[in-house]
Design an enzyme around this catalytic site. Structure first.
Site, PDB file in Angstrom:
ATOM      1  CD  GLU A   1      12.295  29.188 -28.526  1.00  0.00           C
ATOM      2  OE1 GLU A   1      12.168  28.272 -27.689  1.00  0.00           O
ATOM      3  OE2 GLU A   1      11.231  29.682 -29.293  1.00  0.00           O
TER       4      GLU A   1
ATOM      5  CD  GLU B   1       8.592  31.072 -24.164  1.00  0.00           C
ATOM      6  OE1 GLU B   1       9.733  31.560 -24.535  1.00  0.00           O
ATOM      7  OE2 GLU B   1       7.762  30.350 -24.650  1.00  0.00           O
TER       8      GLU B   1
ATOM      9  NE  ARG C   1       7.871  28.588 -33.672  1.00  0.00           N
ATOM     10  CZ  ARG C   1       7.452  29.084 -32.682  1.00  0.00           C
ATOM     11  NH1 ARG C   1       8.260  29.671 -31.885  1.00  0.00           N
ATOM     12  NH2 ARG C   1       6.402  28.586 -32.088  1.00  0.00           N
TER      13      ARG C   1
ATOM     14  CG  HIS D   1      10.030  26.822 -25.311  1.00  0.00           C
ATOM     15  ND1 HIS D   1       9.843  26.640 -26.764  1.00  0.00           N
ATOM     16  CD2 HIS D   1       9.520  25.781 -24.600  1.00  0.00           C
ATOM     17  CE1 HIS D   1       9.176  25.498 -26.736  1.00  0.00           C
ATOM     18  NE2 HIS D   1       9.077  25.009 -25.680  1.00  0.00           N
TER      19      HIS D   1
ATOM     20  CG  HIS E   1      10.354  26.657 -30.815  1.00  0.00           C
ATOM     21  ND1 HIS E   1       9.579  27.083 -29.712  1.00  0.00           N
ATOM     22  CD2 HIS E   1       9.596  26.113 -31.693  1.00  0.00           C
ATOM     23  CE1 HIS E   1       8.355  26.856 -29.986  1.00  0.00           C
ATOM     24  NE2 HIS E   1       8.296  25.926 -31.250  1.00  0.00           N
TER      25      HIS E   1
END
Ligand SMILES: *[C@@H]1O[C@H](CO)[C@@H](O)[C@H](O)[C@H]1NC(C)=O
Ligand SMILES: *[C@@H]1O[C@H](CO)[C@@H](O)[C@H](O)[C@H]1NC(C)=O
Ligand SMILES: *[C@@H]1O[C@H](CO)[C@@H](O)[C@H](O)[C@H]1NC(C)=O
Ligand SMILES: *[C@@H]1O[C@H](CO)[C@@H](O)[C@H](O)[C@H]1NC(C)=O
Ligand SMILES: [Zn+2]
Length: 438
Positions: free
Chosen positions: A200, A399, A255, A325, A197
């Site tokens: 990020e 994440e 994104r 991410h 993405h």
């Protein structure tokens, strides 16, 4: 297109002597992205009832908000924390609506443009550090990252081999670094990708950090030596190269990929919804204008197809798939697409538990961990589920920081602590797979 100051001062960082002159020509960077985010807000909302959730979905669609968390409107339900970026001309309408409906909210960022400009380091800081080598504590453009890869390929040929696995939609090379001591022909391997993405940015910064640490500590750190002697790491610092580039030049909050659609003006596919595993089901959108658009068919995106082909070809060696991410501070494993327990749950779960503890031991930062579906949200067509279904036994998605204070705009000052703690988690997982799991 306008990115005043930055590219020139970044290049100048490599040539400290020219810096003084260039900085006079490009003072500061008060016009990042032509100030397009001035007055935009980021708001956190929590719908307490199903009616609230329904009302929120409707107004999000009406006002065309940029959803930060979760990634799709369909994932909003009673009790879900949602972070939205609302353009300046829509914030009055949203705030009025919130007052009327009594939905709980908190303004996370009053002025997105100001946060954006504060988070990046000053040109002087960039140059000061870069004198002693490459600066890993700033975000790097795609061009800088690719130059860095070429440089390492030349200077560290004993541990690094750089190759391309294909081309992106816009024709950019998809580069991968193969990291590890070249000893036996057969070695088990770990795949690491960052930047699926585009927005990020901490992802690619971590991939670079990982390579730096590996090269720097190979001789001094027994754990790292063991890792590089026994394994190969395939590292793809920027998966979605077109999107990442676009997030530097045009839209910081882009994104998706940048592919065109024959019937709609909206561009791009969510490269983490485009894999052939329960493709385009729950948590993915069929609409090309949505941020979680699954694409016209599985592996429609050349970037996804290239990585899938590589993993298919090497799956008998690859023991782990790690994807980076942001943001949420979570360590996730399959499944994403359904609420069910994976076959080797206990091995994977204990690897995650230990990794999260190792991460926390550095600065006390807490990560939640668990199956992606129940820990984050249900999403179909993800790379992690696909890798797992294709026989890679350990597949994880990180994440990274934070939990919404800065969101995608994690300041450069936090690159070092974020990467330092994440490094421990990755080393811990890697050492786990060198052992036999009961
Ligand atoms: C805000 O401005 C954009 C671009 O000028 C426009 O497309 C959009 O409809 C506007 N939104 C509202 C709520 O007025
Ligand atoms: C990396 O270096 C090797 C030789 O050292 C070379 O054959 C290869 O083409 C280089 N990779 C890239 C992508 O330039
Ligand atoms: C992994 O982390 C655990 C703590 O969670 C620790 O006890 C263990 O020593 C670590 N292993 C390695 C190889 O770093
Ligand atoms: C579960 O673990 C065992 C032993 O490591 C392995 O042989 C098997 O292939 C694994 N199954 C899955 C689905 O990963
Ligand atoms: Zn992501």
């Amino acid at each position: 297109m306008k990115f005043l100051g930055k590219p020139s001062s970044r290049r100048a960082a490599l040539l400290p002597l020219c810096l003084l002159f260039l900085e006079i020509l490009h003072p500061g960077h008060s016009h990042l992205y032509s100030s397009r985010y001035a007055g935009d807000k980021v708001i956190r909302l929590i719908p307490n009832t199903e009616e609230d959730a329904y009302a929120l979905k409707k107004i999000y669609q009406q006002l065309k908000v940029d959803l930060w968390q979760p990634s799709s409107i369909s994932q909003i339900s009673e009790g879900t924390v949602t972070d939205v970026h609302i353009p300046h001309n829509g914030s009055r309408a949203l705030l009025a609506f919130l007052q009327e409906t009594n939905i709980q909210y908190k303004i996370l960022m009053e002025d997105l443009q100001k946060v954006l400009e504060k988070g990046s380091s000053l040109p002087t800081q960039r140059s000061r550090r870069s004198v002693s080598g490459y600066n890993y504590e700033v975000y790097h453009s795609l061009e800088e990252i690719q130059n860095w890869m070429h440089h390492l390929n030349k200077t560290h040929s004993g541990l690094i081999h750089m190759f391309s696995i294909g081309k992106s939609y816009e024709g950019r090379s998809l580069f991968v670094l193969k990291l590890g001591r070249r000893s036996r022909a057969y070695k088990r391997a770990v795949w690491i990708d960052c930047g699926i993405h585009a927005r990020e940015w901490i992802g690619p910064a971590f991939c670079q950090w990982f390579v730096k640490e590996a090269l720097l500590t190979y001789r001094s750190d027994p754990t790292m030596r063991k890792m590089l002697n026994h394994l190969y790491f395939y590292i793809m610092p920027v998966f979605n190269v077109d999107g990442y580039h676009f997030s530097w030049t045009n839209d910081r909050f882009w994104r998706k990929t940048r592919s065109r659609n024959s019937r709609f003006r909206c561009r791009g596919v969510d490269a983490n919804r485009n894999w052939r595993v329960k493709w385009c089901d729950e948590g993915a959108s069929m609409h090309p204008c949505d941020d979680t658009y699954c694409g016209p068919f599985p592996e429609s995106e050349p970037e996804v197809k290239a990585v899938a082909n590589f993993l298919r070809k090497h799956k008998q060696h690859i023991r782990a798939y790690l994807s980076f991410h942001a943001y949420a501070q979570m360590l996730l494993y399959p499944y994403s697409y359904k609420y069910a327990t994976i076959p080797n749950f206990s091995c994977v779960e204990s690897a995650a538990y230990k990794a999260v503890n190792a991460l926390q031991s550095v600065y006390g930062v807490q990560y939640r961990y668990g199956p992606a579906s129940s820990t984050l949200y249900v999403s179909s067509g993800s790379s992690m589920d696909w890798a797992y279904k294709n026989g890679i036994p350990y597949t994880f998605a990180f994440e990274l920081r934070d939990t919404g204070h800065f969101g995608f705009l994690l300041p450069e000052m936090l690159i070092k602590p974020t990467c330092t703690e994440t490094m421990l988690a990755v080393k811990n997982i890697t050492m786990h797979l060198l052992k036999k799991c009961p």
